[in-house]
Motif scaffolding. Sequence first.
Motif, short mmCIF file in Angstrom:
data_model
loop_
_atom_site.label_atom_id
_atom_site.label_comp_id
_atom_site.label_asym_id
_atom_site.label_seq_id
_atom_site.Cartn_x
_atom_site.Cartn_y
_atom_site.Cartn_z
N SER A 1 0.84 -1.19 0.00
CA SER A 1 0.00 0.00 0.00
C SER A 1 0.88 1.25 0.00
CB SER A 1 -0.91 0.01 1.23
OG SER A 1 -0.16 0.24 2.40
N HIS B 1 -6.72 -1.53 -7.80
CA HIS B 1 -6.69 -0.66 -6.62
C HIS B 1 -5.56 0.37 -6.75
CE1 HIS B 1 -9.68 -3.07 -4.53
NE2 HIS B 1 -9.00 -4.15 -4.82
N ASP B 2 -5.94 1.63 -6.83
CA ASP B 2 -4.95 2.70 -6.98
C ASP B 2 -4.07 2.87 -5.75
OD1 ASP B 2 -5.88 3.24 -9.52
OD2 ASP B 2 -7.28 4.80 -8.85
N ASP B 3 -4.53 2.37 -4.61
CA ASP B 3 -3.73 2.53 -3.39
C ASP B 3 -2.67 1.44 -3.23
OD1 ASP B 3 -5.70 0.62 -3.04
OD2 ASP B 3 -6.07 1.11 -0.94
N TYR C 1 -9.06 -12.84 -1.04
CA TYR C 1 -9.61 -11.50 -0.87
C TYR C 1 -9.16 -10.89 0.45
CZ TYR C 1 -12.45 -12.22 -5.02
OH TYR C 1 -12.85 -12.43 -6.33
N VAL D 1 -5.79 -9.31 -0.22
CA VAL D 1 -5.88 -8.00 -0.85
C VAL D 1 -6.23 -6.93 0.18
CG1 VAL D 1 -7.11 -6.61 -2.56
CG2 VAL D 1 -6.49 -8.97 -3.10
N ASP D 2 -7.24 -7.20 1.01
CA ASP D 2 -7.67 -6.20 1.99
C ASP D 2 -6.59 -5.94 3.03
OD1 ASP D 2 -10.06 -5.90 0.71
OD2 ASP D 2 -11.20 -7.20 2.05
N ARG E 1 -3.92 -3.78 1.44
CA ARG E 1 -4.40 -2.39 1.31
C ARG E 1 -4.41 -1.69 2.66
NH1 ARG E 1 -9.91 -1.78 -1.57
NH2 ARG E 1 -9.14 0.37 -1.74
#
Length: 306
Positions: free
Chosen positions: A172, A249-251, A226, A229-230, A233
């Motif tokens: 991130s 995801h841009d972040d 998933y 991913v979270d 982020r």
Amino acid sequence: MPAAPLRRTPSADDLIILLAVAREGRYTGAGNRLGLNHTTIARRIDALEQALGGRVLVRGAAGWVLTPLGEHALAAAEDVEQALRRLSPAEPTLAGVVRLSATDGFSGFIASPAMAALRARHPDVSLEIVAATRRAAQQRVGVDLEVVVGRPHVHRAEAIHLGDYVLGLYASRGLLARRGLPASVEALAGEPLVYFIESMLQVDALDAARRSTRGMIDAVSSTNVYVHVDATRAGAGFGLLPAFLADPHDDLVRLFPEEIEERLPYWLVCRPEALRQPTAVAFIAALRARMAEARDALLGRPPEVG
């Protein structure tokens, strides 16, 4: 010498019941599909076995499995099913349930859009997904199709290579602001990693994909991609993630793409009888179309402009 007992002709209804049990793996599932109770299913299978002079089903580890005689009878059952379809031309071309076992990422990114496209043409088709990250089962009881990561080694089943996807290392923007950008892959040693639980990982290809991150320390581990991913982020660590889930995801920032890129194959495994079900065959075609449509995203390639 006493005469051998005469065998009666198998009932078409009993053959249809055998077909339902073969697809469901259980009497209760077949009963739900046909609107019959467990006792009736058992009685009709017994009648079919008496007519054929042998066992058509035996208990497997996860449900009922066809014997060689049962497989022979199944071919006749499918002919009966096709004949009944031809007698009902007013009904939709395709109807019924396709049962799929697949990884979380494939289920969401490939299988669900594929079924949406199929249902747009055949609204009476539906999909049931058992999300699992595991090796291919030797007995596919209760599911028609199975998608696994890595080439499967199976018996009495068809294996089809659907295509590949790429894992990359992501972080991130918040994590990089706090810890700084690692200068090299070697500098990742000791850094926190987000990936699968190593002790529970049953898929050799996914385990081998850790080779570029061996010096890293598990920070958040999960059986669900998933969650990976979270957690990435949220800044819990550096995530080894499928590009098709991380890139939108841009972040998230992909690190060292030239050095850390693990290419893994998706394989479809299915029982031979599933390839004779028009609904399952249509869904396989929809999966292939979705894989082709999503090829660039699966391989972590930026979309073409213009």
